[in-house]
Design a protein around this motif. Structure first.
Motif, PDB file in Angstrom:
ATOM      1  N   THR A  96       1.048  -1.485   0.314  1.00  0.00           N
ATOM      2  CA  THR A  96       0.056  -0.181   0.018  1.00  0.00           C
ATOM      3  C   THR A  96       1.106   1.559  -0.132  1.00  0.00           C
ATOM      4  N   THR A  97       0.505   2.109  -1.404  1.00  0.00           N
ATOM      5  CA  THR A  97       1.686   3.548  -1.279  1.00  0.00           C
ATOM      6  C   THR A  97       0.164   4.149  -1.253  1.00  0.00           C
ATOM      7  N   TRP A  98       0.804   5.375  -0.402  1.00  0.00           N
ATOM      8  CA  TRP A  98      -0.058   6.750  -0.350  1.00  0.00           C
ATOM      9  C   TRP A  98       0.654   7.817  -0.619  1.00  0.00           C
ATOM     10  N   THR A  99       0.279   8.514  -1.539  1.00  0.00           N
ATOM     11  CA  THR A  99       1.177  10.199  -1.520  1.00  0.00           C
ATOM     12  C   THR A  99       0.291  11.311  -1.168  1.00  0.00           C
ATOM     13  N   GLY A 100       0.904  12.453  -1.078  1.00  0.00           N
ATOM     14  CA  GLY A 100      -0.355  13.229  -0.045  1.00  0.00           C
ATOM     15  C   GLY A 100      -0.221  14.755  -0.895  1.00  0.00           C
ATOM     16  N   GLY A 101       1.255  14.332  -1.299  1.00  0.00           N
ATOM     17  CA  GLY A 101       1.768  15.940  -2.032  1.00  0.00           C
ATOM     18  C   GLY A 101       2.758  15.689  -2.670  1.00  0.00           C
ATOM     19  N   GLY A 102       3.134  15.775  -4.302  1.00  0.00           N
ATOM     20  CA  GLY A 102       4.560  16.012  -5.122  1.00  0.00           C
ATOM     21  C   GLY A 102       4.331  14.483  -4.945  1.00  0.00           C
ATOM     22  N   ALA A 133      10.999  16.186  -5.037  1.00  0.00           N
ATOM     23  CA  ALA A 133      10.570  18.175  -4.522  1.00  0.00           C
ATOM     24  C   ALA A 133      10.522  17.919  -2.871  1.00  0.00           C
ATOM     25  N   ALA A 134      11.056  19.710  -2.889  1.00  0.00           N
ATOM     26  CA  ALA A 134      10.555  19.236  -1.428  1.00  0.00           C
ATOM     27  C   ALA A 134       8.602  19.934  -1.116  1.00  0.00           C
ATOM     28  N   GLY A 135       8.211  19.424  -0.387  1.00  0.00           N
ATOM     29  CA  GLY A 135       6.747  19.164   0.239  1.00  0.00           C
ATOM     30  C   GLY A 135       6.518  18.073  -0.240  1.00  0.00           C
ATOM     31  N   THR A 136       6.699  16.800  -0.379  1.00  0.00           N
ATOM     32  CA  THR A 136       6.637  15.679  -0.457  1.00  0.00           C
ATOM     33  C   THR A 136       6.049  15.157  -0.041  1.00  0.00           C
ATOM     34  N   TYR A 137       5.172  14.379   0.187  1.00  0.00           N
ATOM     35  CA  TYR A 137       4.809  13.661   1.756  1.00  0.00           C
ATOM     36  C   TYR A 137       3.504  12.133   1.286  1.00  0.00           C
ATOM     37  N   GLY A 138       4.029  11.495   1.807  1.00  0.00           N
ATOM     38  CA  GLY A 138       3.298  10.028   2.045  1.00  0.00           C
ATOM     39  C   GLY A 138       3.583   8.763   2.534  1.00  0.00           C
ATOM     40  N   SER A 139       3.107   7.650   2.169  1.00  0.00           N
ATOM     41  CA  SER A 139       3.747   6.462   3.310  1.00  0.00           C
ATOM     42  C   SER A 139       3.849   5.485   2.637  1.00  0.00           C
ATOM     43  N   VAL A 140       4.646   4.339   3.074  1.00  0.00           N
ATOM     44  CA  VAL A 140       4.043   3.341   2.562  1.00  0.00           C
ATOM     45  C   VAL A 140       3.655   1.922   3.494  1.00  0.00           C
ATOM     46  N   ALA A 141       2.610   1.299   3.319  1.00  0.00           N
ATOM     47  CA  ALA A 141       2.420   0.290   4.500  1.00  0.00           C
ATOM     48  C   ALA A 141       2.341  -1.466   4.135  1.00  0.00           C
ATOM     49  N   GLN A 142       2.770  -1.783   5.266  1.00  0.00           N
ATOM     50  CA  GLN A 142       2.544  -4.121   4.821  1.00  0.00           C
ATOM     51  C   GLN A 142       1.793  -4.549   5.876  1.00  0.00           C
ATOM     52  N   VAL A 186      17.251   8.650   7.386  1.00  0.00           N
ATOM     53  CA  VAL A 186      17.212   9.902   6.525  1.00  0.00           C
ATOM     54  C   VAL A 186      17.932  11.169   5.862  1.00  0.00           C
ATOM     55  N   SER A 187      17.832  11.707   4.985  1.00  0.00           N
ATOM     56  CA  SER A 187      18.156  12.595   4.125  1.00  0.00           C
ATOM     57  C   SER A 187      18.319  13.850   5.390  1.00  0.00           C
ATOM     58  N   PRO A 188      19.429  14.526   4.697  1.00  0.00           N
ATOM     59  CA  PRO A 188      19.175  16.060   5.458  1.00  0.00           C
ATOM     60  C   PRO A 188      18.083  16.792   5.391  1.00  0.00           C
ATOM     61  N   GLY A 189      18.028  17.782   5.496  1.00  0.00           N
ATOM     62  CA  GLY A 189      16.455  18.348   5.155  1.00  0.00           C
ATOM     63  C   GLY A 189      15.240  17.569   5.670  1.00  0.00           C
ATOM     64  N   VAL A 190      15.246  15.949   6.109  1.00  0.00           N
ATOM     65  CA  VAL A 190      13.817  15.191   6.557  1.00  0.00           C
ATOM     66  C   VAL A 190      13.555  15.627   7.813  1.00  0.00           C
ATOM     67  N   GLN A 191      12.121  16.290   7.677  1.00  0.00           N
ATOM     68  CA  GLN A 191      11.403  16.970   8.461  1.00  0.00           C
ATOM     69  C   GLN A 191      10.711  15.717   9.708  1.00  0.00           C
ATOM     70  N   GLU A 192      10.961  14.959   9.255  1.00  0.00           N
ATOM     71  CA  GLU A 192      10.291  13.923  10.006  1.00  0.00           C
ATOM     72  C   GLU A 192      10.308  12.526   9.420  1.00  0.00           C
ATOM     73  N   ALA A 193      10.370  11.343  10.898  1.00  0.00           N
ATOM     74  CA  ALA A 193       9.964   9.643   9.333  1.00  0.00           C
ATOM     75  C   ALA A 193       9.642   8.985  10.796  1.00  0.00           C
ATOM     76  N   LEU A 194       8.550   8.262  10.648  1.00  0.00           N
ATOM     77  CA  LEU A 194       7.605   7.778  11.691  1.00  0.00           C
ATOM     78  C   LEU A 194       7.415   6.125  11.129  1.00  0.00           C
ATOM     79  N   ILE A 195       8.076   5.443  11.876  1.00  0.00           N
ATOM     80  CA  ILE A 195       7.626   3.719  11.599  1.00  0.00           C
ATOM     81  C   ILE A 195       6.187   3.131  12.329  1.00  0.00           C
ATOM     82  N   ALA A 196       5.457   3.098  12.142  1.00  0.00           N
ATOM     83  CA  ALA A 196       4.171   2.870  12.867  1.00  0.00           C
ATOM     84  C   ALA A 196       3.318   1.209  13.188  1.00  0.00           C
ATOM     85  N   VAL A 197       3.448   0.570  14.219  1.00  0.00           N
ATOM     86  CA  VAL A 197       2.289  -0.163  13.722  1.00  0.00           C
ATOM     87  C   VAL A 197       0.807  -0.356  13.702  1.00  0.00           C
ATOM     88  N   ARG A 198       0.250  -0.342  13.619  1.00  0.00           N
ATOM     89  CA  ARG A 198      -1.852  -0.136  13.118  1.00  0.00           C
ATOM     90  C   ARG A 198      -2.643  -1.767  13.169  1.00  0.00           C
TER      91      ARG A 198
END
Length: 85
Positions: free
Chosen positions: A5-11, A35-44, A63-75
């Motif tokens: 499952t891949t989701w892109t919210g912008g960019g 590009a800057a401002g890109t965000y999204g997610s991938v799920a397994q 993460v690369s320089p400039g990345v503001q957030e990286a999140l690993i979650a379990v649902r």
């Protein structure tokens, strides 16, 4: 397992298997923004779990320089897709 499952919210977000750079082999999952401002997610999806039986999920993020957030979650969801727990 597949990252199904891949989701892109912008960019534009590229998701690929990376066999050149990984913490534990044989590969890692690479998310790359175009590009800057890109965000999204991938799920397994992990299936065939047994209620009351322990299982382990591990992860890490590089993460690369400039990345503001990286999140690993379990649902947790039931067999109808409703979130539980």
């Amino acid at each position: 397992e597949d990252w199904n499952t891949t989701w892109t919210g912008g960019g534009k977000l590229t998701v690929a298997r990376d066999t050149k750079e990984y913490k534990n082999g044989p590969a890692s999952l690479r998310l790359q923004s175009e590009a800057a401002g890109t965000y999204g997610s991938v799920a397994q999806e992990i299936t065939n779990l047994t209620a009351g039986k322990a299982f382990t999920v591990q992860g890490s993020a590089k993460v690369s320089p400039g990345v503001q957030e990286a999140l690993i979650a379990v649902r947790f969801v039931d067999n109808t897709g409703q979130q539980v727990g």
